[in-house]
Design a protein around this motif. Structure first.
Motif, PDB file in Angstrom:
ATOM      1  N   ASN A   1      24.725 -18.620 -19.671  1.00  0.00           N
ATOM      2  CA  ASN A   1      24.885 -19.350 -18.406  1.00  0.00           C
ATOM      3  C   ASN A   1      25.553 -18.474 -17.356  1.00  0.00           C
ATOM      4  O   ASN A   1      25.155 -18.468 -16.178  1.00  0.00           O
ATOM      5  N   GLY A   2      26.582 -17.735 -17.761  1.00  0.00           N
ATOM      6  CA  GLY A   2      27.280 -16.858 -16.825  1.00  0.00           C
ATOM      7  C   GLY A   2      26.391 -15.739 -16.310  1.00  0.00           C
ATOM      8  O   GLY A   2      26.431 -15.385 -15.121  1.00  0.00           O
ATOM      9  N   ILE A   3      25.554 -15.171 -17.198  1.00  0.00           N
ATOM     10  CA  ILE A   3      24.654 -14.099 -16.785  1.00  0.00           C
ATOM     11  C   ILE A   3      23.606 -14.615 -15.805  1.00  0.00           C
ATOM     12  O   ILE A   3      23.342 -13.997 -14.766  1.00  0.00           O
ATOM     13  N   LEU A   4      23.008 -15.762 -16.111  1.00  0.00           N
ATOM     14  CA  LEU A   4      21.990 -16.310 -15.230  1.00  0.00           C
ATOM     15  C   LEU A   4      22.574 -16.703 -13.877  1.00  0.00           C
ATOM     16  O   LEU A   4      21.909 -16.592 -12.843  1.00  0.00           O
ATOM     17  N   LYS A   5      23.820 -17.149 -13.878  1.00  0.00           N
ATOM     18  CA  LYS A   5      24.479 -17.450 -12.602  1.00  0.00           C
ATOM     19  C   LYS A   5      24.634 -16.183 -11.768  1.00  0.00           C
ATOM     20  O   LYS A   5      24.486 -16.210 -10.539  1.00  0.00           O
ATOM     21  N   ARG A   6      24.911 -15.048 -12.436  1.00  0.00           N
ATOM     22  CA  ARG A   6      24.997 -13.778 -11.715  1.00  0.00           C
ATOM     23  C   ARG A   6      23.671 -13.455 -11.041  1.00  0.00           C
ATOM     24  O   ARG A   6      23.644 -13.003  -9.892  1.00  0.00           O
ATOM     25  N   TYR A   7      22.582 -13.653 -11.767  1.00  0.00           N
ATOM     26  CA  TYR A   7      21.268 -13.430 -11.154  1.00  0.00           C
ATOM     27  C   TYR A   7      21.132 -14.227  -9.860  1.00  0.00           C
ATOM     28  O   TYR A   7      20.752 -13.693  -8.809  1.00  0.00           O
ATOM     29  N   LEU A   8      21.429 -15.529  -9.965  1.00  0.00           N
ATOM     30  CA  LEU A   8      21.241 -16.414  -8.820  1.00  0.00           C
ATOM     31  C   LEU A   8      22.147 -16.029  -7.665  1.00  0.00           C
ATOM     32  O   LEU A   8      21.759 -16.147  -6.493  1.00  0.00           O
ATOM     33  N   ASP A   9      23.354 -15.560  -7.968  1.00  0.00           N
ATOM     34  CA  ASP A   9      24.279 -15.132  -6.918  1.00  0.00           C
ATOM     35  C   ASP A   9      23.689 -13.995  -6.084  1.00  0.00           C
ATOM     36  O   ASP A   9      24.047 -13.830  -4.912  1.00  0.00           O
ATOM     37  N   TYR A  10      22.809 -13.202  -6.690  1.00  0.00           N
ATOM     38  CA  TYR A  10      22.195 -12.073  -5.987  1.00  0.00           C
ATOM     39  C   TYR A  10      20.768 -12.383  -5.534  1.00  0.00           C
ATOM     40  O   TYR A  10      19.999 -11.469  -5.231  1.00  0.00           O
ATOM     41  N   GLY A  11      20.412 -13.665  -5.535  1.00  0.00           N
ATOM     42  CA  GLY A  11      19.106 -14.060  -5.042  1.00  0.00           C
ATOM     43  C   GLY A  11      17.962 -13.758  -5.980  1.00  0.00           C
ATOM     44  O   GLY A  11      16.815 -13.630  -5.549  1.00  0.00           O
ATOM     45  N   ILE A  12      18.247 -13.635  -7.272  1.00  0.00           N
ATOM     46  CA  ILE A  12      17.256 -13.276  -8.273  1.00  0.00           C
ATOM     47  C   ILE A  12      16.985 -14.465  -9.186  1.00  0.00           C
ATOM     48  O   ILE A  12      17.919 -15.132  -9.629  1.00  0.00           O
ATOM     49  N   LYS A  13      15.705 -14.717  -9.475  1.00  0.00           N
ATOM     50  CA  LYS A  13      15.314 -15.773 -10.400  1.00  0.00           C
ATOM     51  C   LYS A  13      15.101 -15.175 -11.789  1.00  0.00           C
ATOM     52  O   LYS A  13      14.563 -14.078 -11.922  1.00  0.00           O
ATOM     53  N   PRO A  14      15.465 -15.901 -12.844  1.00  0.00           N
ATOM     54  CA  PRO A  14      15.284 -15.369 -14.191  1.00  0.00           C
ATOM     55  C   PRO A  14      13.875 -15.598 -14.749  1.00  0.00           C
ATOM     56  O   PRO A  14      13.248 -16.622 -14.486  1.00  0.00           O
ATOM     57  N   VAL A  15      13.415 -14.610 -15.522  1.00  0.00           N
ATOM     58  CA  VAL A  15      12.339 -14.809 -16.482  1.00  0.00           C
ATOM     59  C   VAL A  15      13.041 -14.898 -17.834  1.00  0.00           C
ATOM     60  O   VAL A  15      13.505 -13.892 -18.361  1.00  0.00           O
TER      61      VAL A  15
ATOM     62  N   ARG B   1      22.596  -3.731  -4.219  1.00  0.00           N
ATOM     63  CA  ARG B   1      21.600  -2.947  -3.489  1.00  0.00           C
ATOM     64  C   ARG B   1      20.266  -3.704  -3.431  1.00  0.00           C
ATOM     65  O   ARG B   1      19.608  -3.736  -2.386  1.00  0.00           O
ATOM     66  N   MET B   2      19.869  -4.297  -4.541  1.00  0.00           N
ATOM     67  CA  MET B   2      18.611  -5.028  -4.567  1.00  0.00           C
ATOM     68  C   MET B   2      18.657  -6.249  -3.653  1.00  0.00           C
ATOM     69  O   MET B   2      17.664  -6.585  -2.996  1.00  0.00           O
ATOM     70  N   LYS B   3      19.795  -6.908  -3.594  1.00  0.00           N
ATOM     71  CA  LYS B   3      19.919  -8.057  -2.692  1.00  0.00           C
ATOM     72  C   LYS B   3      19.849  -7.611  -1.237  1.00  0.00           C
ATOM     73  O   LYS B   3      19.173  -8.234  -0.407  1.00  0.00           O
ATOM     74  N   GLU B   4      20.519  -6.511  -0.932  1.00  0.00           N
ATOM     75  CA  GLU B   4      20.546  -5.998   0.436  1.00  0.00           C
ATOM     76  C   GLU B   4      19.148  -5.610   0.917  1.00  0.00           C
ATOM     77  O   GLU B   4      18.780  -5.854   2.067  1.00  0.00           O
ATOM     78  N   HIS B   5      18.355  -4.993   0.034  1.00  0.00           N
ATOM     79  CA  HIS B   5      17.045  -4.478   0.425  1.00  0.00           C
ATOM     80  C   HIS B   5      15.886  -5.408   0.057  1.00  0.00           C
ATOM     81  O   HIS B   5      14.740  -5.114   0.407  1.00  0.00           O
ATOM     82  N   GLY B   6      16.167  -6.483  -0.667  1.00  0.00           N
ATOM     83  CA  GLY B   6      15.111  -7.428  -1.029  1.00  0.00           C
ATOM     84  C   GLY B   6      14.097  -6.872  -2.003  1.00  0.00           C
ATOM     85  O   GLY B   6      12.896  -7.123  -1.877  1.00  0.00           O
ATOM     86  N   THR B   7      14.569  -6.127  -3.010  1.00  0.00           N
ATOM     87  CA  THR B   7      13.658  -5.453  -3.926  1.00  0.00           C
ATOM     88  C   THR B   7      13.573  -6.087  -5.305  1.00  0.00           C
ATOM     89  O   THR B   7      12.905  -5.545  -6.183  1.00  0.00           O
ATOM     90  N   CYS B   8      14.222  -7.225  -5.521  1.00  0.00           N
ATOM     91  CA  CYS B   8      14.118  -7.868  -6.827  1.00  0.00           C
ATOM     92  C   CYS B   8      14.149  -9.383  -6.659  1.00  0.00           C
ATOM     93  O   CYS B   8      15.169  -9.952  -6.292  1.00  0.00           O
ATOM     94  N   ARG B   9      13.013 -10.018  -6.965  1.00  0.00           N
ATOM     95  CA  ARG B   9      12.917 -11.473  -6.917  1.00  0.00           C
ATOM     96  C   ARG B   9      13.053 -12.089  -8.298  1.00  0.00           C
ATOM     97  O   ARG B   9      13.497 -13.221  -8.437  1.00  0.00           O
ATOM     98  N   TYR B  10      12.636 -11.330  -9.341  1.00  0.00           N
ATOM     99  CA  TYR B  10      12.688 -11.838 -10.713  1.00  0.00           C
ATOM    100  C   TYR B  10      13.230 -10.760 -11.650  1.00  0.00           C
ATOM    101  O   TYR B  10      12.982  -9.577 -11.444  1.00  0.00           O
TER     102      TYR B  10
END
Length: 527
Positions: free
Chosen positions: A95-109, A47-56
């Motif tokens: 590594n697997g969790i951070l890859k999930r973030y990136l798959d949805y267009g999200i950068k990690p803090v 949902r966040m990827k679709e609506h662009g509501t989470c960058r980090y």
């Protein structure tokens, strides 16, 4: 007979104040790592990827083991020692969790916390049930700690590539202001070791902190970063790319103290301005970013509205209005005072959804049944604003009523709000808002209106209207899901014969209205 008060605003498309950097598009939670693997987590990420509501996205317990909130494996679990004391690193999970973030267009803090059991001076918080490890203390072996950080950062650079990791943020810790004052100097050393480990892999990796909520600790940290002796290099000062701070409208034991101290956006703004003035005293930090990387109307995320009725505000439209007003006021601080909040990170995710609870009053963007809460819907509404922010003239922001404006290739967007912070459930009268858009073409315009209030796009009020159904009522869940979809509530047709468009709206208390303005015949918005 009472008179409805009118607020007036004027917007001109040529009066731009800067880019809309969507600094508010960020979230996090203590137990985020296991939550993203639940159905509710998968729903929210999509949902966040679709609506662009989470960058980090931010999370605790990257380097520690943790069993909390019903999740047996909430930590990163990156470190262990065998019977001979030989160190072993385990980075596959993170590594697997951070890859999930990136798959949805999200950068990690990426928080480099807390300590593995084997390296911690103190193993457990007092008074916490057995099995919950926070290890919020300094390392027993500084050498092993620095080697762990070095290995972890090198692993990220090798796994994701240096160019990618340069777009992330690395944060030293979370809320170290809980440390005894006598140990603050040890935290300064912790920060220096952290910087050396991260920058030692790549000088362009971004480091910062301290992720605190107390001004005295924050000032002490600033003094060390600018003027202190670096515990690693022996030189004056330490590198830093961003400063981080936490603010909640109501926190801690206040939930049990009456009269309640109610949340107000003004308190957030006051603290931000105090922080801005504090940072001004350190010239070397002038270009450093500032992150408000935990915020919420309330903290106490594990508490619920059944035990604390005031937490119903985390379910209702009040949190949505509070968020919109906060985003507006922080934007105005940037415009009027030159102090920029680069990140506003909501501390909540999908805890209720993963637990199968509907509107329990926990903080989160969604609730049970893959249903967005009003604050989640408000994030999606704000995401519809264009990439250029416009100046708004008229009644000053900071009161109960406000207006934001933006521009996109499709047209102009006005975001109106009316929030009553002193009495969230009060039956106050509506207000009139008159918005004038000047300097535009002399033609006809279509205005599409989307509302969030007690009657529109409000899953919580719909849930109450349906009689508080549970998750077994699939028809009710579908109706709640439909209520969260931002469909157009009203279409207006107005002409601007003199190049000036006058729009008059009546906005109820705890109400938000997005007006999407486009010329007749132009491509319509995707709502």
């Amino acid at each position: 007979m009472s008179t409805v008060k009118t607020y007036e605003y004027t917007v001109c498309p040529e009066n731009r104040i800067g880019e809309n950097d969507r600094f508010w598009a960020a979230c996090g939670l203590d137990s985020l790592y296991p939550l993203i693997d639940t159905e509710g987590g998968e729903f929210l990420l999509k949902r966040m990827k679709e609506h662009g509501t989470c960058r980090y996205m931010r999370n605790h317990h990257t380097l520690s083991r943790l069993s909390k909130d019903g999740f047996p494996d909430a930590g990163g679990n990156v470190y262990s020692e065998d019977e001979n004391g030989k160190r072993q690193y385990h980075f596959e999970k993170i590594n697997g969790i951070l890859k999930r973030y990136l798959d949805y267009g999200i950068k990690p803090v990426v928080e480099l916390d807390f300590l593995p059991d084997e390296l911690s001076v103190r193993k457990m918080r007092g008074g916490v049930e057995e099995g919950v490890y926070d290890n919020r203390s300094y390392p027993a072996d500084w050498g092993k700690w620095q080697e762990l950080l070095n290995a972890f950062i090198r692993n990220l650079a090798d796994t994701f590539g240096r160019e990618e990791v340069r777009t992330w943020y690395f944060e030293v810790w979370n809320e170290p202001d809980g440390w005894p004052v006598a140990e603050w100097s040890l935290f300064h050393k912790l920060y220096d070791v952290f910087v050396e480990a991260v920058k030692g892999v790549d000088k362009r990796f971004r480091v910062g902190g301290p992720g605190v909520f107390q001004p005295d600790f924050f000032r002490d940290f600033l003094e060390h970063v600018e003027n202190g002796t670096n515990a690693v290099t022996g030189k004056k000062g330490t590198e830093i790319d961003f400063l981080s701070y936490h603010i909640y409208g109501m926190s801690g034991g206040w939930l049990e103290e009456y009269p309640l101290i109610m949340p107000e956006v003004q308190r957030f703004c006051q603290q931000v301005m105090w922080i801005a003035r504090m940072i001004e005293g350190y010239p070397g930090l002038k270009e450093v970013e500032f992150h408000l990387n935990e915020w919420g109307v309330f903290s106490n995320y594990e508490k619920n509205s059944r035990d604390y009725p005031v937490l119903e505000q985390r379910n209702s439209e009040f949190s949505a209005c509070f968020f919109i007003k906060l985003a507006d006021c922080l934007t105005k601080i940037r415009q009027n005072f030159g102090f920029r909040v680069n990140m506003l990170l909501y501390w909540g995710f999908c805890l209720e959804d993963s637990r199968g609870e509907l509107f329990a009053g926990n903080r989160g963007l969604s609730t049970g049944g893959h249903v967005m809460k009003p604050i989640g819907t408000a994030h999606e509404l704000l995401a519809l604003m264009g990439d250029e922010l416009l100046e708004v003239r008229g009644d000053k922001s900071g009161g109960p009523v406000g207006c934001m404006a933006a521009k996109s290739p499709e047209g102009i967007q006005l975001l109106l709000y009316h929030v009553n912070e002193s009495d969230p459930e009060g039956e106050l009268p509506p207000v009139n808002i008159e918005a004038a858009v000047s300097g535009i073409e002399k033609t006809g315009y279509t205005i599409r209106v989307i509302c969030i209030d007690r009657k529109h796009h409000n899953t919580y009020r719909k849930w109450l209207e349906l009689g508080r159904p549970d998750l077994c009522d699939t028809a009710a869940i579908r109706e709640l899901q439909r209520a969260a979809e931002l469909t157009c509530d009203e279409v207006l047709k107005i002409t601007a014969p003199d190049g000036r468009l006058i729009i008059r709206r009546r906005v109820p208390p705890q109400g938000i209205q997005l007006l999407m303005i486009e010329k007749e015949g132009e491509q319509e918005y995707g709502v």
